[in-house]
Design a protein around this motif. Structure first.
Motif, short mmCIF file in Angstrom:
data_model
loop_
_atom_site.label_atom_id
_atom_site.label_comp_id
_atom_site.label_asym_id
_atom_site.label_seq_id
_atom_site.Cartn_x
_atom_site.Cartn_y
_atom_site.Cartn_z
N THR A 124 0.94 -1.23 -0.10
CA THR A 124 0.02 -0.14 -0.12
C THR A 124 0.84 1.33 0.03
O THR A 124 1.18 1.83 -1.17
CB THR A 124 -0.89 -0.04 1.34
N ILE A 125 1.42 1.81 1.14
CA ILE A 125 2.34 2.67 1.39
C ILE A 125 3.64 2.26 1.97
O ILE A 125 3.45 1.83 3.30
CB ILE A 125 1.78 3.96 2.00
N HIS A 181 -2.48 7.04 3.35
CA HIS A 181 -2.68 5.61 3.87
C HIS A 181 -3.82 5.38 4.73
O HIS A 181 -4.66 4.36 4.53
CB HIS A 181 -1.53 5.22 4.56
#
Length: 354
Positions: free
Chosen positions: A304-305, A333
């Protein structure tokens, strides 16, 4: 939500879920009970079934083992606040999967097999979807050629499979990266934009060398002069410089990441200045040295991040601002997590309920 696809279902006699420690999930090593399988021959898809996850049998002369006709996707399912299983942007993965198939001279997969089949598979293995922070059910659709033939030509037969695995965080801490200026991941006119197995096989050696030096990943640069940034390992890469979100443009050498698009979309929704343009190594280094770069991070389905804590250029190490204090990447996020959980609005229709 699409209707259930009418396919043959063979369920396991007994689930193995009780033997899994969901508090300790190594990424990509624990697999759910079932998988979807479809076969392509004589110009059509057939024999679509959901069956127990198990090894598959193949001939040593199987074409994909010799000539690399193999593609895949990666996406995730989550539990929302109501305990329902939801998938994040599967339509985008479906579209990208078929773009990869066309580039690799493979048949496209019909939407009902990809989308409805995936939905039914996850519905059957619903209990495998974790319901805790930074956890998800990772979904792996993939296709490979199955002709028993030694000769360089597109296969006439293929197999499409979807299996799933419950996972925790891909990276447990901010990463250290280096600019890769010797090896290349892709080149103009090549297959860099496709989720082709060959892209990842070719990237392993330089990544391994970097890891031996103490880095987690490399940031790839252009294949001609190694001046411009492309992507980082399993992620697209982004920078916040002078308050602007800057990232290299998706093109034929760079994968058009779905998380990448999601982050850019949210940033624009928030009124943040966004620039998709060529980004040079020298620009980033200068921005670091002048204190104008405040954030650097990777974006992708798996992580994701992923905050970048250190970038090395040649022999010089640059320690970046504390990831804990980064305003935009931490905020986005949380926003994407909240959309997946259903605790904030989903204005772009990204959530697909199983």
């Amino acid at each position: 939500m699409l209707e259930t696809l009418n396919i043959d279902v063979q369920k396991v006699a007994k689930s193995k879920i009780s033997s899994v420690d969901f508090s300790d999930l190594p990424f990509g090593k624990v697999f759910s009970d079932h998988m979807l399988v479809a076969e392509y021959s004589d110009g059509e898809w057939k024999n679509v079934s959901i069956k127990p996850y198990a090894p598959i049998e193949f001939t040593p002369a199987m074409a994909s083992l010799h000539y690399g006709q193999a593609i895949f996707e990666g996406l995730k399912a989550f539990k929302n606040e109501q305990g329902e299983a939801v998938i994040f942007r599967p339509e985008a993965n479906f579209e990208r999967f078929n773009l990869s198939a066309e580039r690799m001279c493979m048949p496209t997969v019909p939407e009902d097999i990809f989308m409805k089949g995936m939905s039914q598979l996850i519905d059957i293995d619903n209990e495998w979807v974790p319901n805790k922070p930074d956890h998800a059910l990772y979904i792996r659709p993939f296709m490979f050629s199955t002709d028993e033939f030694i000769g360089v030509r597109p296969s006439a037969k293929y197999m499409f499979i979807i299996f799933t695995c419950p996972v925790g965080a891909y990276y447990s801490k901010p990463v250290k990266v280096k600019f890769e200026t010797t090896y290349s991941r892709s080149c103009p006119g090549g297959i860099g934009f496709a989720k082709a197995a060959a892209n990842y096989g070719g990237a392993m050696y330089p990544t391994m060398l970097a890891q031996k030096e103490g880095f987690d990943q490399v940031i790839w640069t252009d294949s001609s002069k190694h001046e411009f940034i492309e992507e980082s390992g399993v992620m697209n890469v982004m920078f916040v410089i002078d308050g602007k979100l800057i990232t290299p443009p998706a093109k034929d050498t760079i994968l058009k990441g779905i998380t990448r698009d999601s982050v850019l979309t949210v940033a624009r929704d928030w009124g943040m200045a966004v620039e998709e343009r060529p980004v040079s190594v020298s620009e980033v280094v200068t921005a670091i040295e002048e204190g104008r770069l405040t954030e650097a991070f990777g974006v992708g389905t798996a992580a994701t991040i992923s905050q970048i804590a250190q970038i090395t250029n040649g022999t010089k190490d640059y320690i970046l601002p504390d990831p804990a204090n980064r305003e935009f990447s931490n905020k986005v996020h949380k926003e994407l997590d909240a959309i997946k959980k259903g605790t904030v609005a989903d204005p772009h229709g990204w959530i697909y309920k199983v």
